[in-house]
Motif scaffolding. Structure first.
Motif, PDB file in Angstrom:
ATOM      1  N   PHE A 170      37.269  34.815  27.098  1.00 36.79           N
ATOM      2  CA  PHE A 170      38.171  34.075  27.976  1.00 36.79           C
ATOM      3  C   PHE A 170      37.654  32.660  28.147  1.00 36.79           C
ATOM      4  O   PHE A 170      36.521  32.445  28.578  1.00 36.79           O
ATOM      5  CB  PHE A 170      38.254  34.773  29.345  1.00 36.79           C
ATOM      6  N   ASN A 171      38.479  31.702  27.785  1.00 39.96           N
ATOM      7  CA  ASN A 171      38.137  30.292  27.957  1.00 39.96           C
ATOM      8  C   ASN A 171      39.193  29.676  28.853  1.00 39.96           C
ATOM      9  O   ASN A 171      40.369  29.637  28.510  1.00 39.96           O
ATOM     10  CB  ASN A 171      38.107  29.586  26.597  1.00 39.96           C
ATOM     11  N   GLU A 172      38.779  29.217  30.004  1.00 40.49           N
ATOM     12  CA  GLU A 172      39.731  28.744  31.000  1.00 40.49           C
ATOM     13  C   GLU A 172      40.596  27.610  30.464  1.00 40.49           C
ATOM     14  O   GLU A 172      41.767  27.474  30.808  1.00 40.49           O
ATOM     15  CB  GLU A 172      38.988  28.276  32.257  1.00 40.49           C
ATOM     16  N   ALA A 173      40.018  26.783  29.594  1.00 41.39           N
ATOM     17  CA  ALA A 173      40.751  25.617  29.098  1.00 41.39           C
ATOM     18  C   ALA A 173      41.860  25.994  28.125  1.00 41.39           C
ATOM     19  O   ALA A 173      42.887  25.330  28.054  1.00 41.39           O
ATOM     20  CB  ALA A 173      39.789  24.645  28.440  1.00 41.39           C
ATOM     21  N   SER A 174      41.647  27.058  27.367  1.00 49.14           N
ATOM     22  CA  SER A 174      42.604  27.361  26.293  1.00 49.14           C
ATOM     23  C   SER A 174      43.171  28.764  26.324  1.00 49.14           C
ATOM     24  O   SER A 174      44.047  29.087  25.537  1.00 49.14           O
ATOM     25  CB  SER A 174      41.920  27.146  24.936  1.00 49.14           C
ATOM     26  N   ASP A 201      34.233  38.376  27.427  1.00 46.54           N
ATOM     27  CA  ASP A 201      35.276  39.064  26.665  1.00 46.54           C
ATOM     28  C   ASP A 201      36.300  39.701  27.590  1.00 46.54           C
ATOM     29  O   ASP A 201      35.955  40.299  28.621  1.00 46.54           O
ATOM     30  CB  ASP A 201      34.668  40.144  25.771  1.00 46.54           C
ATOM     31  N   VAL A 202      37.572  39.584  27.193  1.00 49.98           N
ATOM     32  CA  VAL A 202      38.679  40.146  27.969  1.00 49.98           C
ATOM     33  C   VAL A 202      39.566  40.966  27.024  1.00 49.98           C
ATOM     34  O   VAL A 202      39.745  40.612  25.861  1.00 49.98           O
ATOM     35  CB  VAL A 202      39.529  39.016  28.613  1.00 49.98           C
ATOM     36  N   VAL A 203      40.111  42.077  27.547  1.00 49.33           N
ATOM     37  CA  VAL A 203      41.054  42.894  26.774  1.00 49.33           C
ATOM     38  C   VAL A 203      42.460  42.357  27.018  1.00 49.33           C
ATOM     39  O   VAL A 203      42.958  42.368  28.149  1.00 49.33           O
ATOM     40  CB  VAL A 203      40.977  44.379  27.186  1.00 49.33           C
ATOM     41  N   TRP A 204      43.091  41.875  25.950  1.00 49.05           N
ATOM     42  CA  TRP A 204      44.446  41.338  26.026  1.00 49.05           C
ATOM     43  C   TRP A 204      45.437  42.388  25.484  1.00 49.05           C
ATOM     44  O   TRP A 204      45.131  43.131  24.553  1.00 49.05           O
ATOM     45  CB  TRP A 204      44.577  40.063  25.189  1.00 49.05           C
ATOM     46  N   ILE A 205      46.618  42.413  26.084  1.00 52.36           N
ATOM     47  CA  ILE A 205      47.664  43.351  25.630  1.00 52.36           C
ATOM     48  C   ILE A 205      48.961  42.569  25.470  1.00 52.36           C
ATOM     49  O   ILE A 205      49.398  41.878  26.392  1.00 52.36           O
ATOM     50  CB  ILE A 205      47.857  44.509  26.621  1.00 52.36           C
TER      51      ILE A 205
END
Length: 431
Positions: A132-136, A109-113
């Motif tokens: 976080f999925n590196e492909a998408s 899980d990553v916090v996006w802003i």
């Protein structure tokens, strides 16, 4: 180099993700371009896919001018919202105390802003937690940027719409106030005109009464001195009869003026409906306008059957006739002209038709298109306010649910044809 099974799998995964994302976000984007503020709030949970937690902070400025982010709700993974009232500085966004227990989150899980902005304004900041999925991940992030930008544009549109609606409401209120002021100004002019008009018969009556008092004293003195002769008595009787005739005519004239003014004044300030004979009422309206008309060489001709009774707000009829006549006096004729204004009223085809015309200058084709617009006048500063025909139009179309049409060519006079549905006002033979 041959692609590996893993690369093919990643490629297919990206293609599938893009197809699903474009389909879903296309629908969200379309809704954002058409929905209102409530609809925008309902779309917020759909803007980001596969999140664990989401919140939006909108810019808020306090009395000192310091800006902060105000959060009014947060969304959980099931897209349910919790309403809160929380503010924080931008450097502390998203607030740690609102983020779910970190132990419950996945290691991916990553916090996006994301900023919520348009070309006109920065609205706030969105934050969400998703794996976080590196492909998408970056494709997903870029698409989210587009959707959030659409959100900012949608909010711009809604705020502009609200401001426009408020401005229109203010304009309507201002216009109504000006129209009321115009009505009261017209009533004030009517008061002054009628007061001046009444002075004449009252003055004549006072003179006649004073003359009678003088002759009474003379006849009394002759009688008491024993010098009263038949010729003196005959002269006194003739003088008295003539004076009484003058008194009756002038006092009746003053009484009619007061009665007419009283009824017209009440009708112009009240909107209650009542039943009245149309021709008789129009004659009263024209009587109240006599002080204006008598200063000119114009004539007004009324053609209307005596048996047309209507049940309506008489103030509307008064204002229509008054404004049409005054419009002709101000615009149709030059000083010294001998004009004719004609009012024809007929009842046919389930309509009351009022045809008002004058034989004045006429109206140009370009001006006819604008005559009902508020404040449009060709005589500003010379007696024209630009509200008279606007008032007529609103009364005919709104109050009486009718239609009005103007026919005019320069040099050939002007005619207004007013059609009022019979069901709105008609009462025949007093029934």
């Amino acid at each position: 180099m041959e692609p590996t099974k893993e690369n093919i799998k990643i490629k297919n995964s990206i293609i599938k993700f893009l197809e699903d994302t474009l389909l879903k976000n296309s629908d969200v984007g379309t809704k954002l371009l058409t929905t209102n503020i409530e609809g925008i709030n309902e779309l917020l949970p759909q803007i980001v896919d596969d999140y664990r937690w989401e919140c939006i902070g909108y810019w808020d400025e306090d009395q000192t001018g310091k800006s902060s982010l105000k959060i009014d709700r947060i969304y959980n993974s099931s897209k349910d919202s919790d309403v809160i009232n929380f503010s924080c500085d931008v450097e502390n966004f998203p607030p740690l105390e609102l983020i779910p227990d970190i132990n419950k989150l996945s290691k991916d899980d990553v916090v996006w802003i994301l900023p919520i902005s348009s070309t006109n304004r920065n609205w706030g900041v969105m934050s969400y937690i998703s794996p976080f999925n590196e492909a998408s991940a970056f494709i997903k992030y870029n698409i989210s940027i587009v959707i959030v930008t659409l959100l900012g544009i949608a909010m711009d549109r809604e705020i502009a719409k609200t401001e426009l609606e408020n401005a229109l409401e203010t304009l309507k209120q201002t216009q109504n106030q000006l129209i009321q002021s115009e009505k009261m100004a017209a009533l004030g002019g009517l008061v002054a005109g009628v007061a001046h008009e009444i002075n004449t018969p009252i003055g004549v009556s006072v003179t006649a009464a004073s003359y009678m008092d003088e002759k009474n004293n003379e006849i009394i003195n002759l009688f008491e001195s024993g010098k009263l002769k038949k010729v003196d008595m005959d002269k006194y009787i003739n003088t008295t009869m003539e004076s009484i005739k003058i008194l009756v005519i002038n006092l009746e004239r003053a009484s009619n003026l007061v009665k007419s003014f009283k009824q017209i004044a009440v009708d112009q300030t009240r909107e209650e409906k009542r039943t009245f004979r149309l021709k008789e009422y129009i004659d009263e309206v024209l009587l109240s306008l006599h002080p204006k008309i008598k200063k000119t060489k114009h004539k007004i001709i009324v053609n209307c059957m005596d048996d047309i009774w209507i049940h309506a707000s008489p103030g509307g009829i008064s204002q229509v006739i008054t404004n049409l006549v005054v419009n002709s006096l101000v615009h149709a004729f030059d000083d010294g002209d001998e004009g004719i204004m004609t009012i024809n009223i007929i009842n046919e085809n389930d309509e009351i038709i009022i045809e008002y015309s004058d034989n004045g200058k006429g109206i140009s084709e370009s001006d006819i298109k604008k005559i009902y617009e508020p404040f449009f006048t060709t005589k500003r500063g010379s007696g024209g306010t630009g509200l008279g025909l606007n008032i007529v139009y609103n009364i005919v179309t709104n109050e009486y649910k009718g239609k009005i049409k103007c026919n005019s060519t320069p040099g050939n006079g002007t005619a207004f044809i007013i059609r009022i549905p019979e069901k709105e006002v008609i009462k025949s033979n007093g029934k």
